[in-house]
Write a protein that holds these residues in place. Sequence first.
Motif, PDB file in Angstrom:
ATOM      1  N   ILE A  50       0.841  -1.205   0.000  1.00  0.00           N
ATOM      2  CA  ILE A  50       0.000   0.000   0.000  1.00  0.00           C
ATOM      3  C   ILE A  50       0.872   1.248   0.000  1.00  0.00           C
ATOM      4  CG2 ILE A  50      -1.620   1.355   1.403  1.00  0.00           C
ATOM      5  CD1 ILE A  50      -2.829  -1.422   2.267  1.00  0.00           C
ATOM      6  N   GLU A  51       1.904   1.242   0.839  1.00  0.00           N
ATOM      7  CA  GLU A  51       2.812   2.399   0.893  1.00  0.00           C
ATOM      8  C   GLU A  51       3.485   2.633  -0.459  1.00  0.00           C
ATOM      9  OE1 GLU A  51       4.167   2.572   5.567  1.00  0.00           O
ATOM     10  OE2 GLU A  51       5.386   1.375   4.188  1.00  0.00           O
ATOM     11  N   ARG A  52       3.928   1.565  -1.103  1.00  0.00           N
ATOM     12  CA  ARG A  52       4.569   1.710  -2.419  1.00  0.00           C
ATOM     13  C   ARG A  52       3.595   2.253  -3.460  1.00  0.00           C
ATOM     14  NH1 ARG A  52       7.055  -3.094  -1.057  1.00  0.00           N
ATOM     15  NH2 ARG A  52       5.514  -4.301  -2.204  1.00  0.00           N
ATOM     16  N   LYS A  53       2.419   1.660  -3.515  1.00  0.00           N
ATOM     17  CA  LYS A  53       1.446   2.045  -4.540  1.00  0.00           C
ATOM     18  C   LYS A  53       0.993   3.496  -4.382  1.00  0.00           C
ATOM     19  CE  LYS A  53      -1.504   1.412  -7.888  1.00  0.00           C
ATOM     20  NZ  LYS A  53      -1.057   1.190  -9.250  1.00  0.00           N
ATOM     21  N   PHE A  54       0.726   3.887  -3.151  1.00  0.00           N
ATOM     22  CA  PHE A  54       0.203   5.230  -2.907  1.00  0.00           C
ATOM     23  C   PHE A  54       1.312   6.252  -2.623  1.00  0.00           C
ATOM     24  CE2 PHE A  54      -3.509   2.593  -2.287  1.00  0.00           C
ATOM     25  CZ  PHE A  54      -4.505   3.334  -2.901  1.00  0.00           C
ATOM     26  N   LYS A  55       2.567   5.782  -2.638  1.00  0.00           N
ATOM     27  CA  LYS A  55       3.721   6.651  -2.423  1.00  0.00           C
ATOM     28  C   LYS A  55       3.591   7.472  -1.141  1.00  0.00           C
ATOM     29  CE  LYS A  55       4.888   7.038  -7.313  1.00  0.00           C
ATOM     30  NZ  LYS A  55       3.917   6.182  -7.920  1.00  0.00           N
ATOM     31  N   LEU A  56       3.343   6.750  -0.044  1.00  0.00           N
ATOM     32  CA  LEU A  56       3.232   7.398   1.257  1.00  0.00           C
ATOM     33  C   LEU A  56       3.735   6.466   2.339  1.00  0.00           C
ATOM     34  CD1 LEU A  56       0.562   5.881   2.553  1.00  0.00           C
ATOM     35  CD2 LEU A  56      -0.637   7.541   1.179  1.00  0.00           C
ATOM     36  N   LYS A  57       3.917   7.013   3.514  1.00  0.00           N
ATOM     37  CA  LYS A  57       4.379   6.240   4.668  1.00  0.00           C
ATOM     38  C   LYS A  57       3.252   6.209   5.685  1.00  0.00           C
ATOM     39  CE  LYS A  57       7.595   4.229   7.129  1.00  0.00           C
ATOM     40  NZ  LYS A  57       7.703   2.812   6.957  1.00  0.00           N
ATOM     41  N   LEU A  58       2.894   5.016   6.108  1.00  0.00           N
ATOM     42  CA  LEU A  58       1.872   4.857   7.137  1.00  0.00           C
ATOM     43  C   LEU A  58       2.562   4.648   8.476  1.00  0.00           C
ATOM     44  CD1 LEU A  58      -0.503   2.435   5.217  1.00  0.00           C
ATOM     45  CD2 LEU A  58      -0.836   4.882   5.609  1.00  0.00           C
ATOM     46  N   LYS A  59       2.139   5.390   9.474  1.00  0.00           N
ATOM     47  CA  LYS A  59       2.704   5.245  10.805  1.00  0.00           C
ATOM     48  C   LYS A  59       2.103   4.000  11.459  1.00  0.00           C
ATOM     49  CE  LYS A  59       3.099  10.208  11.253  1.00  0.00           C
ATOM     50  NZ  LYS A  59       2.547  11.408  11.851  1.00  0.00           N
ATOM     51  N   PRO A  60       2.922   3.278  12.231  1.00  0.00           N
ATOM     52  CA  PRO A  60       2.392   2.086  12.908  1.00  0.00           C
ATOM     53  C   PRO A  60       1.143   2.388  13.745  1.00  0.00           C
ATOM     54  CG  PRO A  60       4.769   2.103  13.067  1.00  0.00           C
ATOM     55  CD  PRO A  60       4.354   3.423  12.451  1.00  0.00           C
ATOM     56  N   ALA A  61       1.106   3.552  14.379  1.00  0.00           N
ATOM     57  CA  ALA A  61      -0.065   3.916  15.191  1.00  0.00           C
ATOM     58  C   ALA A  61      -1.308   4.085  14.317  1.00  0.00           C
ATOM     59  CB  ALA A  61       0.201   5.196  15.968  1.00  0.00           C
ATOM     60  N   GLU A  62      -1.130   4.627  13.107  1.00  0.00           N
ATOM     61  CA  GLU A  62      -2.260   4.777  12.188  1.00  0.00           C
ATOM     62  C   GLU A  62      -2.802   3.413  11.784  1.00  0.00           C
ATOM     63  OE1 GLU A  62      -1.403   8.728   9.519  1.00  0.00           O
ATOM     64  OE2 GLU A  62      -0.167   6.972   9.125  1.00  0.00           O
ATOM     65  N   VAL A  63      -1.897   2.528  11.404  1.00  0.00           N
ATOM     66  CA  VAL A  63      -2.294   1.196  10.953  1.00  0.00           C
ATOM     67  C   VAL A  63      -2.947   0.425  12.107  1.00  0.00           C
ATOM     68  CG1 VAL A  63      -1.459  -0.999  10.025  1.00  0.00           C
ATOM     69  CG2 VAL A  63      -0.523   1.151   9.164  1.00  0.00           C
ATOM     70  N   GLY A  64      -2.400   0.571  13.295  1.00  0.00           N
ATOM     71  CA  GLY A  64      -2.924  -0.138  14.460  1.00  0.00           C
ATOM     72  C   GLY A  64      -4.334   0.261  14.836  1.00  0.00           C
ATOM     73  N   LYS A  65      -4.731   1.492  14.484  1.00  0.00           N
ATOM     74  CA  LYS A  65      -6.075   1.981  14.824  1.00  0.00           C
ATOM     75  C   LYS A  65      -7.140   1.537  13.834  1.00  0.00           C
ATOM     76  CE  LYS A  65      -4.561   6.229  17.090  1.00  0.00           C
ATOM     77  NZ  LYS A  65      -4.552   7.693  17.000  1.00  0.00           N
ATOM     78  N   LEU A  66      -6.717   1.013  12.693  1.00  0.00           N
ATOM     79  CA  LEU A  66      -7.682   0.658  11.651  1.00  0.00           C
ATOM     80  C   LEU A  66      -8.474  -0.578  12.050  1.00  0.00           C
ATOM     81  CD1 LEU A  66      -5.393   1.210   8.546  1.00  0.00           C
ATOM     82  CD2 LEU A  66      -7.098   2.778   9.489  1.00  0.00           C
ATOM     83  N   GLU A  67      -9.776  -0.444  12.048  1.00  0.00           N
ATOM     84  CA  GLU A  67     -10.666  -1.530  12.461  1.00  0.00           C
ATOM     85  C   GLU A  67     -11.060  -2.436  11.305  1.00  0.00           C
ATOM     86  OE1 GLU A  67     -13.977   0.519  14.108  1.00  0.00           O
ATOM     87  OE2 GLU A  67     -12.789   1.457  15.683  1.00  0.00           O
ATOM     88  N   ASN A  68     -11.006  -1.886  10.086  1.00  0.00           N
ATOM     89  CA  ASN A  68     -11.452  -2.649   8.925  1.00  0.00           C
ATOM     90  C   ASN A  68     -10.958  -1.980   7.644  1.00  0.00           C
ATOM     91  OD1 ASN A  68     -13.320  -0.491   8.369  1.00  0.00           O
ATOM     92  ND2 ASN A  68     -14.703  -1.389   9.885  1.00  0.00           N
TER      93      ASN A  68
END
Length: 84
Positions: A50-68
């Motif tokens: 996802i990070e490669r395709k969208f050319k962005l960096k996701l923070k672990p805290a952001e990913v951890g909060k995702l419910e679905n």
Amino acid sequence: MSDRDDVVRQLTTIFQDTFEDPGIELFDRMTAADLDDWDSLQHIVLTLAIERKFKLKLKPAEVGKLENVGKMIDLLVAKTAARA
């Protein structure tokens, strides 16, 4: 096509490629429990794709909060809109 539709289209391709299943169709309430092969390692592989395709960096805290998947889509829409 809306930004959300574009994100869903791209994310669907990422899921299909990551899990090697061209039949995967995303839905907002989808979670790891909905895909047999979605374990912790595949979660990392998916996040990196996802990070490669969208050319962005996701923070672990952001990913951890995702419910679905719907929350992931919302996050990607917001992050890509913020760059525009």
